[in-house]
Design a protein around this motif. Structure first.
Motif, PDB file in Angstrom:
ATOM      1  N   ASN A 136       1.178  -1.305   0.301  1.00  0.00           N
ATOM      2  CA  ASN A 136      -0.034  -0.274   0.015  1.00  0.00           C
ATOM      3  C   ASN A 136       1.063   1.537   0.211  1.00  0.00           C
ATOM      4  O   ASN A 136       1.798   1.439   0.658  1.00  0.00           O
ATOM      5  N   VAL A 137       0.626   1.867  -0.360  1.00  0.00           N
ATOM      6  CA  VAL A 137       1.120   3.592  -1.408  1.00  0.00           C
ATOM      7  C   VAL A 137       0.383   4.779  -0.336  1.00  0.00           C
ATOM      8  O   VAL A 137      -1.098   4.754  -1.967  1.00  0.00           O
ATOM      9  N   HIS A 138       0.822   5.441   0.028  1.00  0.00           N
ATOM     10  CA  HIS A 138      -0.288   7.038   0.614  1.00  0.00           C
ATOM     11  C   HIS A 138       1.090   8.313   0.271  1.00  0.00           C
ATOM     12  O   HIS A 138       0.563   9.284   0.306  1.00  0.00           O
ATOM     13  N   PHE A 139       2.440   7.711   0.197  1.00  0.00           N
ATOM     14  CA  PHE A 139       3.059   8.364   0.691  1.00  0.00           C
ATOM     15  C   PHE A 139       3.333   9.759  -0.536  1.00  0.00           C
ATOM     16  O   PHE A 139       3.875   9.274  -1.632  1.00  0.00           O
ATOM     17  N   ARG A 140       3.200  11.531  -0.051  1.00  0.00           N
ATOM     18  CA  ARG A 140       3.496  12.203  -0.780  1.00  0.00           C
ATOM     19  C   ARG A 140       3.940  13.193  -0.364  1.00  0.00           C
ATOM     20  O   ARG A 140       3.191  13.659   0.426  1.00  0.00           O
ATOM     21  N   ARG A 141       5.417  13.368  -1.115  1.00  0.00           N
ATOM     22  CA  ARG A 141       5.452  15.228  -0.869  1.00  0.00           C
ATOM     23  C   ARG A 141       6.157  16.228  -1.508  1.00  0.00           C
ATOM     24  O   ARG A 141       6.027  17.067  -1.341  1.00  0.00           O
ATOM     25  N   HIS A 142       6.369  15.404  -3.004  1.00  0.00           N
ATOM     26  CA  HIS A 142       6.313  16.200  -4.476  1.00  0.00           C
ATOM     27  C   HIS A 142       5.243  16.124  -5.270  1.00  0.00           C
ATOM     28  O   HIS A 142       4.552  15.270  -5.071  1.00  0.00           O
ATOM     29  N   GLU A 143       4.965  17.404  -6.168  1.00  0.00           N
ATOM     30  CA  GLU A 143       4.151  16.956  -6.573  1.00  0.00           C
ATOM     31  C   GLU A 143       4.295  16.329  -7.918  1.00  0.00           C
ATOM     32  O   GLU A 143       5.499  15.842  -8.541  1.00  0.00           O
ATOM     33  N   GLY A 144       2.946  15.457  -7.906  1.00  0.00           N
ATOM     34  CA  GLY A 144       2.422  14.362  -8.823  1.00  0.00           C
ATOM     35  C   GLY A 144       4.319  12.732  -8.822  1.00  0.00           C
ATOM     36  O   GLY A 144       3.357  12.230  -9.284  1.00  0.00           O
ATOM     37  N   LEU A 145       3.985  12.655  -7.507  1.00  0.00           N
ATOM     38  CA  LEU A 145       5.328  11.550  -7.247  1.00  0.00           C
ATOM     39  C   LEU A 145       4.756  11.378  -5.613  1.00  0.00           C
ATOM     40  O   LEU A 145       5.106  11.584  -4.762  1.00  0.00           O
ATOM     41  N   ALA A 146       4.545   9.860  -6.139  1.00  0.00           N
ATOM     42  CA  ALA A 146       4.174   8.744  -4.415  1.00  0.00           C
ATOM     43  C   ALA A 146       5.663   8.633  -4.673  1.00  0.00           C
ATOM     44  O   ALA A 146       6.047   7.946  -5.128  1.00  0.00           O
ATOM     45  N   GLU A 147       5.995   7.868  -2.980  1.00  0.00           N
ATOM     46  CA  GLU A 147       6.770   7.693  -2.565  1.00  0.00           C
ATOM     47  C   GLU A 147       6.815   6.496  -1.629  1.00  0.00           C
ATOM     48  O   GLU A 147       6.156   6.014  -0.344  1.00  0.00           O
ATOM     49  N   PHE A 148       7.464   5.331  -1.682  1.00  0.00           N
ATOM     50  CA  PHE A 148       6.741   4.127  -0.786  1.00  0.00           C
ATOM     51  C   PHE A 148       8.794   3.385  -0.314  1.00  0.00           C
ATOM     52  O   PHE A 148       9.911   3.685  -1.205  1.00  0.00           O
ATOM     53  N   PRO A 149       9.052   3.822   0.633  1.00  0.00           N
ATOM     54  CA  PRO A 149       8.208   3.515   1.627  1.00  0.00           C
ATOM     55  C   PRO A 149       7.943   4.996   2.326  1.00  0.00           C
ATOM     56  O   PRO A 149       8.834   5.573   2.386  1.00  0.00           O
ATOM     57  N   ASP A 150       6.872   4.718   3.887  1.00  0.00           N
ATOM     58  CA  ASP A 150       7.269   6.375   4.668  1.00  0.00           C
ATOM     59  C   ASP A 150       7.880   5.615   6.173  1.00  0.00           C
ATOM     60  O   ASP A 150       7.667   6.984   6.492  1.00  0.00           O
ATOM     61  N   SER A 151       8.010   5.195   5.916  1.00  0.00           N
ATOM     62  CA  SER A 151       9.250   4.631   7.334  1.00  0.00           C
ATOM     63  C   SER A 151       9.270   3.600   6.868  1.00  0.00           C
ATOM     64  O   SER A 151       9.205   2.247   5.663  1.00  0.00           O
ATOM     65  N   VAL A 152      10.620   3.334   7.893  1.00  0.00           N
ATOM     66  CA  VAL A 152      11.502   1.272   7.758  1.00  0.00           C
ATOM     67  C   VAL A 152      10.693  -0.177   7.814  1.00  0.00           C
ATOM     68  O   VAL A 152       9.349   0.466   8.520  1.00  0.00           O
ATOM     69  N   THR A 153      10.671  -0.427   6.742  1.00  0.00           N
ATOM     70  CA  THR A 153       9.788  -1.587   6.952  1.00  0.00           C
ATOM     71  C   THR A 153      10.692  -3.277   6.564  1.00  0.00           C
ATOM     72  O   THR A 153      11.140  -3.413   5.200  1.00  0.00           O
ATOM     73  N   THR A 154      10.636  -3.741   7.800  1.00  0.00           N
ATOM     74  CA  THR A 154      12.753  -5.093   7.670  1.00  0.00           C
ATOM     75  C   THR A 154      11.596  -5.889   7.185  1.00  0.00           C
ATOM     76  O   THR A 154      11.538  -6.386   6.299  1.00  0.00           O
ATOM     77  N   ARG A 155      10.314  -6.124   6.864  1.00  0.00           N
ATOM     78  CA  ARG A 155       9.337  -6.307   6.363  1.00  0.00           C
ATOM     79  C   ARG A 155       8.638  -6.767   4.862  1.00  0.00           C
ATOM     80  O   ARG A 155       9.403  -7.942   4.587  1.00  0.00           O
ATOM     81  N   GLY A 156       8.853  -5.697   4.323  1.00  0.00           N
ATOM     82  CA  GLY A 156       8.618  -5.134   3.175  1.00  0.00           C
ATOM     83  C   GLY A 156       9.967  -6.067   2.234  1.00  0.00           C
ATOM     84  O   GLY A 156      10.286  -6.445   1.353  1.00  0.00           O
ATOM     85  N   ALA A 157      11.357  -6.079   3.409  1.00  0.00           N
ATOM     86  CA  ALA A 157      12.790  -6.171   2.382  1.00  0.00           C
ATOM     87  C   ALA A 157      12.344  -7.358   2.431  1.00  0.00           C
ATOM     88  O   ALA A 157      13.018  -7.958   1.008  1.00  0.00           O
ATOM     89  N   LYS A 158      12.060  -8.379   3.300  1.00  0.00           N
ATOM     90  CA  LYS A 158      11.850  -9.636   3.702  1.00  0.00           C
ATOM     91  C   LYS A 158      10.937 -10.300   2.408  1.00  0.00           C
ATOM     92  O   LYS A 158      11.465 -11.348   1.278  1.00  0.00           O
ATOM     93  N   HIS A 159      10.438  -9.328   2.059  1.00  0.00           N
ATOM     94  CA  HIS A 159       9.204  -9.707   0.370  1.00  0.00           C
ATOM     95  C   HIS A 159      10.571  -9.499  -0.527  1.00  0.00           C
ATOM     96  O   HIS A 159      10.059 -10.628  -0.826  1.00  0.00           O
ATOM     97  N   LEU A 160      10.997  -8.941  -1.238  1.00  0.00           N
ATOM     98  CA  LEU A 160      11.720  -7.869  -2.153  1.00  0.00           C
ATOM     99  C   LEU A 160      12.565  -9.736  -2.426  1.00  0.00           C
ATOM    100  O   LEU A 160      13.136 -10.432  -2.744  1.00  0.00           O
TER     101      LEU A 160
END
Length: 240
Positions: A136-160
């Motif tokens: 899931n992605v919902h982080f945006r700081r700059h116009e038109g640009l979504a970013e992931f992750p919005d915090s550290v995700t050890t579980r996400g790295a494991k999935h990759l």
């Protein structure tokens, strides 16, 4: 995906303890509800923000209201992390994600890797297996640009890492980023917030994992997967 029953408009007072939020309904009633997102929700917890709530009737829920949408940067943002898998399944069925809709069979939450479950497993007698992981992605700081992750995700790295293992075992593996906001036209890794995840992503790409991003269209009445947008880091690994 229609919101049924209809969402309840409110004003966000605060989000706290990861699982809870306080809000004021249009009637003036103050309520506490559950927050179906344990992440940081960076940029989406400003007091006074317009928000929309799911209300569960009946049952034995301690908190009948759940936070669903928050208005930020003049757009509605979906925060419910229980939605993305279903939305990606809808996108697959509608042919929005390359050839993924041509697989003969689709299963949810299948065991794989080391004590993990893949979000969606596609099977086909000719194409073989395709492992689809959804974030899931919902982080945006700059116009038109979504970013992931919005915090550290050890579980996400494991999935990759586990997706890379599936590719090396002879299968197909796809990382799908589901963007629950409609004001972006591309996605980029937020490398400064989680360098380890960025490194895991780079390694996964080098091993043949594919990646794509799906942008949603959101109104107070419905949320739907709308279109693919580019992931800046994929280049040769975009989903076909």
């Amino acid at each position: 995906m229609l919101f049924d029953p209809p969402l309840v408009p409110a004003t966000l007072i605060r989000r706290y303890k990861r699982f809870l939020f306080d809000a004021e309904l249009e009637s003036g009633e103050l309520i506490t509800g559950s927050c179906p997102n344990t992440g940081s929700m960076r940029g989406l917890t400003t007091p006074g923000s317009r928000c929309y709530l799911t209300r569960h009737s009946g049952g034995t829920r301690k908190y009948p209201h759940a936070l669903e949408l928050v208005q930020a940067d003049n757009t509605l943002v979906g925060i419910n992390t229980g939605r993305p898998n279903r939305l990606v399944e809808d996108a697959i069925e509608e042919g929005l994600i390359g050839s993924l809709g041509t697989y003969a069979e689709r299963k949810r939450e299948q065991k794989y890797g080391v004590n993990s479950r893949i979000d969606i497993l596609l099977q086909d007698p000719e194409k073989g297996l395709a492992y689809v992981e959804v974030k899931n992605v919902h982080f945006r700081r700059h116009e038109g640009l979504a970013e992931f992750p919005d915090s550290v995700t050890t579980r996400g790295a494991k999935h990759l890492e586990e997706l890379g293992d599936m590719v090396e075992a002879g299968h197909r593996a796809i990382m799908v980023y589901l963007i629950q906001r409609g004001d972006v036209d591309r996605l980029r890794l937020c490398r400064e917030l989680d360098p380890a995840y960025a490194s895991a992503f780079d390694r996964a790409m080098s091993r043949g994992v594919e990646a794509c991003a799906i942008r949603c269209d959101i109104t107070p009445e419905q949320i739907r997967a709308e279109t693919m947008v580019p992931v800046e880091e994929t280049r040769l690994n975009s989903v076909s």
